[in-house]
Design a protein around this motif. Sequence first.
Motif, PDB file in Angstrom:
ATOM      1  N   ARG A  68      22.862 -31.059  55.034  1.00 15.94           N
ATOM      2  CA  ARG A  68      24.243 -30.828  55.456  1.00 15.94           C
ATOM      3  C   ARG A  68      24.947 -32.151  55.698  1.00 15.94           C
ATOM      4  NH1 ARG A  68      27.280 -26.719  56.832  1.00 15.94           N
ATOM      5  NH2 ARG A  68      25.554 -25.304  56.521  1.00 15.94           N
ATOM      6  N   LEU A  71      25.822 -33.493  52.351  1.00 19.70           N
ATOM      7  CA  LEU A  71      26.933 -32.725  51.799  1.00 19.70           C
ATOM      8  C   LEU A  71      28.249 -33.189  52.378  1.00 19.70           C
ATOM      9  CD1 LEU A  71      28.226 -30.368  50.291  1.00 19.70           C
ATOM     10  CD2 LEU A  71      27.607 -28.905  52.213  1.00 19.70           C
ATOM     11  N   LEU A  80      31.510 -34.759  50.568  1.00 21.82           N
ATOM     12  CA  LEU A  80      32.807 -34.098  50.656  1.00 21.82           C
ATOM     13  C   LEU A  80      33.881 -35.073  51.093  1.00 21.82           C
ATOM     14  CD1 LEU A  80      31.872 -30.684  52.291  1.00 21.82           C
ATOM     15  CD2 LEU A  80      32.790 -31.038  50.015  1.00 21.82           C
ATOM     16  N   ALA A 119      38.268 -27.829  53.266  1.00 22.38           N
ATOM     17  CA  ALA A 119      36.883 -27.438  53.000  1.00 22.38           C
ATOM     18  C   ALA A 119      35.915 -28.360  53.732  1.00 22.38           C
ATOM     19  CB  ALA A 119      36.605 -27.470  51.503  1.00 22.38           C
ATOM     20  N   VAL A 179      33.167 -27.265  56.554  1.00 21.76           N
ATOM     21  CA  VAL A 179      31.744 -27.613  56.456  1.00 21.76           C
ATOM     22  C   VAL A 179      31.290 -28.320  57.732  1.00 21.76           C
ATOM     23  CG1 VAL A 179      30.073 -29.086  55.250  1.00 21.76           C
ATOM     24  CG2 VAL A 179      31.680 -27.699  53.946  1.00 21.76           C
ATOM     25  N   ALA A 189      34.678 -22.291  53.958  1.00 24.79           N
ATOM     26  CA  ALA A 189      34.776 -23.278  52.883  1.00 24.79           C
ATOM     27  C   ALA A 189      34.441 -22.677  51.525  1.00 24.79           C
ATOM     28  CB  ALA A 189      33.846 -24.464  53.174  1.00 24.79           C
ATOM     29  N   LEU A 190      33.383 -21.880  51.468  1.00 24.46           N
ATOM     30  CA  LEU A 190      32.920 -21.359  50.179  1.00 24.46           C
ATOM     31  C   LEU A 190      33.953 -20.457  49.510  1.00 24.46           C
ATOM     32  CD1 LEU A 190      30.803 -21.209  48.024  1.00 24.46           C
ATOM     33  CD2 LEU A 190      29.613 -19.451  49.355  1.00 24.46           C
ATOM     34  N   GLN A 219      28.365 -28.299  45.575  1.00 23.15           N
ATOM     35  CA  GLN A 219      27.640 -28.742  46.764  1.00 23.15           C
ATOM     36  C   GLN A 219      27.625 -27.655  47.844  1.00 23.15           C
ATOM     37  OE1 GLN A 219      29.604 -32.434  47.862  1.00 23.15           O
ATOM     38  NE2 GLN A 219      29.526 -33.101  45.724  1.00 23.15           N
ATOM     39  N   VAL A 220      28.785 -27.033  48.042  1.00 26.84           N
ATOM     40  CA  VAL A 220      28.871 -26.006  49.087  1.00 26.84           C
ATOM     41  C   VAL A 220      28.029 -24.784  48.720  1.00 26.84           C
ATOM     42  CG1 VAL A 220      30.447 -24.429  50.275  1.00 26.84           C
ATOM     43  CG2 VAL A 220      31.102 -26.805  49.925  1.00 26.84           C
ATOM     44  N   GLU A 221      28.044 -24.395  47.462  1.00 24.28           N
ATOM     45  CA  GLU A 221      27.216 -23.259  47.038  1.00 24.28           C
ATOM     46  C   GLU A 221      25.722 -23.570  47.228  1.00 24.28           C
ATOM     47  OE1 GLU A 221      28.424 -22.177  43.059  1.00 24.28           O
ATOM     48  OE2 GLU A 221      29.746 -20.609  43.850  1.00 24.28           O
ATOM     49  N   ASP A 240      24.484 -25.579  49.453  1.00 24.37           N
ATOM     50  CA  ASP A 240      24.255 -25.552  50.900  1.00 24.37           C
ATOM     51  C   ASP A 240      24.177 -24.122  51.421  1.00 24.37           C
ATOM     52  OD1 ASP A 240      24.006 -27.249  53.296  1.00 24.37           O
ATOM     53  OD2 ASP A 240      25.823 -26.207  53.931  1.00 24.37           O
ATOM     54  N   SER A 291      25.345 -22.606  41.894  1.00 29.51           N
ATOM     55  CA  SER A 291      25.632 -24.020  42.038  1.00 29.51           C
ATOM     56  C   SER A 291      25.196 -24.792  40.809  1.00 29.51           C
ATOM     57  CB  SER A 291      24.924 -24.580  43.278  1.00 29.51           C
ATOM     58  OG  SER A 291      25.020 -25.988  43.330  1.00 29.51           O
TER      59      SER A 291
END
Length: 447
Positions: A2, A5, A9, A267, A271, A278-279, A301-303, A305, A312
């Motif tokens: 995280r 990530l 971001l 986003a 996060v 965010a997703l 990246q978010v997917e 995570d 992703s």
Amino acid sequence: MRRLLFVLLVYSVTLAWSDVKAQEASSAQSTPGAQRDSAPMEQDAVSPEVAKAEAAIVKSDWTTAEPILDSWLASHPADARALFDAGYIADAQARNDDAATLYRKAIAANPKSFEAQISLGLLLARTGKPSEARPVLWTATTLDPGAAEPSSKAKAWRALARIDIAGIDGKPDPAQASIDLLEALKLTPETPEDTLMAANLADANGDAAGAEAAYRRVLKSIPDSIAAVSGLAHLLIAQKKYPEAEEILQPALKKTPDDPAMTAQLAAVYVAEDKADALPMLQQFHEKHPKDVAITRMLAQVEADAGEYADSDQLYVTLLAASPRDSDLLAGHGQNLIRLRRYPEALKAFQTATEIDETNGEAWNGLAFAAFETHQPTITLHALTARSKYLPDSTFIYFLWATAYDTLHDKKQAVAYYHRFLDSATGKFPDQEWQARQRLAILEKTP
């Protein structure tokens, strides 16, 4: 993960924010013909033909003015005033190359022509030629504007400030940009655009408090300024003031929901705050703008995570098709492959990533784990050694060191790293802790 990530971001947000600043600076460039009014250029005399053409120019009657000037210049090719007038007409009609050529001819005929110098400089800046524009604009600031208003010279200083803050050949000069802006403010009052530029300069010079104050002043006069909202949000995110950043981004995005920079920033805030918003927000934006690379990277990246590794990875594969030599994309792709238990493929992805960028600590980290899963201890040790140059050892990394040395029958190193692992694990890795104790029981009994 995280933490990684969020760093990525914010990196993407910073790029997007820079794009917003560049777009606002570009749009602020004077439009063609902005220098011209009914006042004539300083000159002892003007022919009736040129005077007639200028009367038509004041009315934007290019059809009447242009043939008159063409006829006059055929027999008077060194008439600086007529050359400038012809350049002005071409500029107003977006015939940029013709305009630049005519402005240069006017300058050659009369090097002290302020109107020709500033018009050429603004044209070059507006058409993406800052290295050519800068010396021309600088010369304009040294000339007497004559009948032109002081605001005309201020335009030259502001254009120089925009060029210097953006930089030439990727080398911004915020100190010189500050000087440029101050010179402009000596000639004309401060505008909201000046305040925004001052905020950008303060940010570039590391003055977060000054930048924040300037952004807030802009928003008081122009509440819908995307650049000011994005700039202020950038500062707040950097200071981890996430609720404040969310407070200004949410209403701004309701008004401009297709803005990529603010979407990326919000986003990043979600996060950081561990919010699930965010997703879906990134997914919705990606559906509307599938070719937006920055948002696609963030969504990938978010997917990942969120545990959506297959989805992703589809995004990473698409991104890599366009940028196959991007080490960060390869590392992200490799991480997904590991989670999907496709270890041999992950190994290849990480090996390629480290070949492209040997300073990519996360790629070395992934390579060490992929090699561990494919039972290649020599590669694991090589990757861990390279990784240690860029990232600190963690609890599980101690376990990788230990098992690699154990497999290669280096008892001394294996025992040392098993102990380091157990000392830092404290129940967080029960399976590996049991394995470490079992191996230590054997290794420490072996002579």
